[in-house]
Scaffold this motif. Structure first.
Motif, PDB file in Angstrom:
ATOM      1  N   THR A  67       0.556 -25.419 -18.607  1.00 52.03           N
ATOM      2  CA  THR A  67      -0.586 -26.044 -19.270  1.00 52.03           C
ATOM      3  C   THR A  67      -0.981 -24.866 -20.401  1.00 52.03           C
ATOM      4  O   THR A  67      -1.497 -23.686 -19.840  1.00 52.03           O
ATOM      5  CB  THR A  67      -1.783 -26.294 -18.653  1.00 52.03           C
ATOM      6  N   ALA A  69      -3.588 -23.799 -23.319  1.00 52.08           N
ATOM      7  CA  ALA A  69      -4.779 -24.173 -23.931  1.00 52.08           C
ATOM      8  C   ALA A  69      -4.841 -23.446 -25.392  1.00 52.08           C
ATOM      9  O   ALA A  69      -5.896 -23.914 -25.974  1.00 52.08           O
ATOM     10  CB  ALA A  69      -5.765 -24.098 -23.055  1.00 52.08           C
ATOM     11  N   GLU A  70      -3.981 -22.919 -25.814  1.00 47.02           N
ATOM     12  CA  GLU A  70      -3.852 -22.460 -27.257  1.00 47.02           C
ATOM     13  C   GLU A  70      -2.570 -22.184 -27.874  1.00 47.02           C
ATOM     14  O   GLU A  70      -1.619 -23.027 -27.280  1.00 47.02           O
ATOM     15  CB  GLU A  70      -4.180 -20.631 -26.699  1.00 47.02           C
ATOM     16  N   TYR A  75      -0.024 -17.570 -26.275  1.00 43.84           N
ATOM     17  CA  TYR A  75       0.397 -17.400 -25.088  1.00 43.84           C
ATOM     18  C   TYR A  75       1.235 -16.517 -24.575  1.00 43.84           C
ATOM     19  O   TYR A  75       1.496 -15.862 -23.918  1.00 43.84           O
ATOM     20  CB  TYR A  75       0.591 -18.833 -24.668  1.00 43.84           C
TER      21      TYR A  75
END
Length: 186
Positions: A67, A69-70, A75
């Motif tokens: 996952t 989120a950016e 990442y």
């Protein structure tokens, strides 16, 4: 994936979640060079390549639970930065550990050698009690590195007398001590 150049990073990540190996290769090719430059500025080039590979391997292995989120680029570089820090930390600890092993080994070897030397010298002194003080002086000076002529001059004897007494003493000591030990000291 005929036109992989126009696929967004988010779409690639979604395809990677679906086990699309081609999407993973596209993402890898898109960021590999920049990540290598980033890592090579901080660690050796070979290590940098390994760390970049490690980041991408982690993504592929964890693709179903991943996952993000950016942005994927953020990442990837954060993951790489973390791996670089981990490597530096392990490398530093490994160096400290090896240095401590070297120091311990030296202390152990040094202590062992000192004990052996003391034991040898004790045995030598016991054997020399069978000879007079002149022989003991000759041997002591010989161990200190004096030549036969220098010993003769210091004791007021001829060089031939020193040679003969040294030979007689060495013959006796060889019969009582290991030749290897005598070689170390004479």
């Amino acid at each position: 994936m005929a036109d992989a150049v126009h696929i967004t990073d988010d779409a690639l990540v979604a395809l990677i979640h679906q086990d699309q190996l081609q999407a993973f290769h596209t993402l890898y090719e898109r960021y590999k060079a920049a990540m290598l430059v980033f890592a090579a500025q901080r660690v050796d080039k070979v290590i940098a390549e390994d760390l970049v590979q490690d980041v991408f391997l982690g993504i592929w292995k964890n693709r179903n639970q991943l996952t993000i989120a950016e942005e994927i680029s953020g990442y990837l570089f954060k993951a790489l930065r973390s791996r670089i820090i981990d490597h530096m930390s392990r490398d530093s600890h490994a160096k400290k550990y090896l240095d401590s092993l070297d120091a311990f080994s030296y202390q152990f070897t040094s202590a062992d050698a000192k004990i052996r030397e003391e034991h040898f010298m004790q045995k030598l002194e016991e054997l020399l009690t069978r000879y007079g003080p002149q022989y003991q002086k000759i041997l002591k000076m010989r161990m200190e590195g004096y030549s036969n002529q220098e010993i003769a001059d210091a004791l007021g004897l001829s060089e031939k007398t020193i040679r003969n007494q040294t030979w007689s003493l060495m013959k006796f000591l060889r019969s009582k001590l290991s030749n290897a030990l005598l070689i170390l000291f004479f």
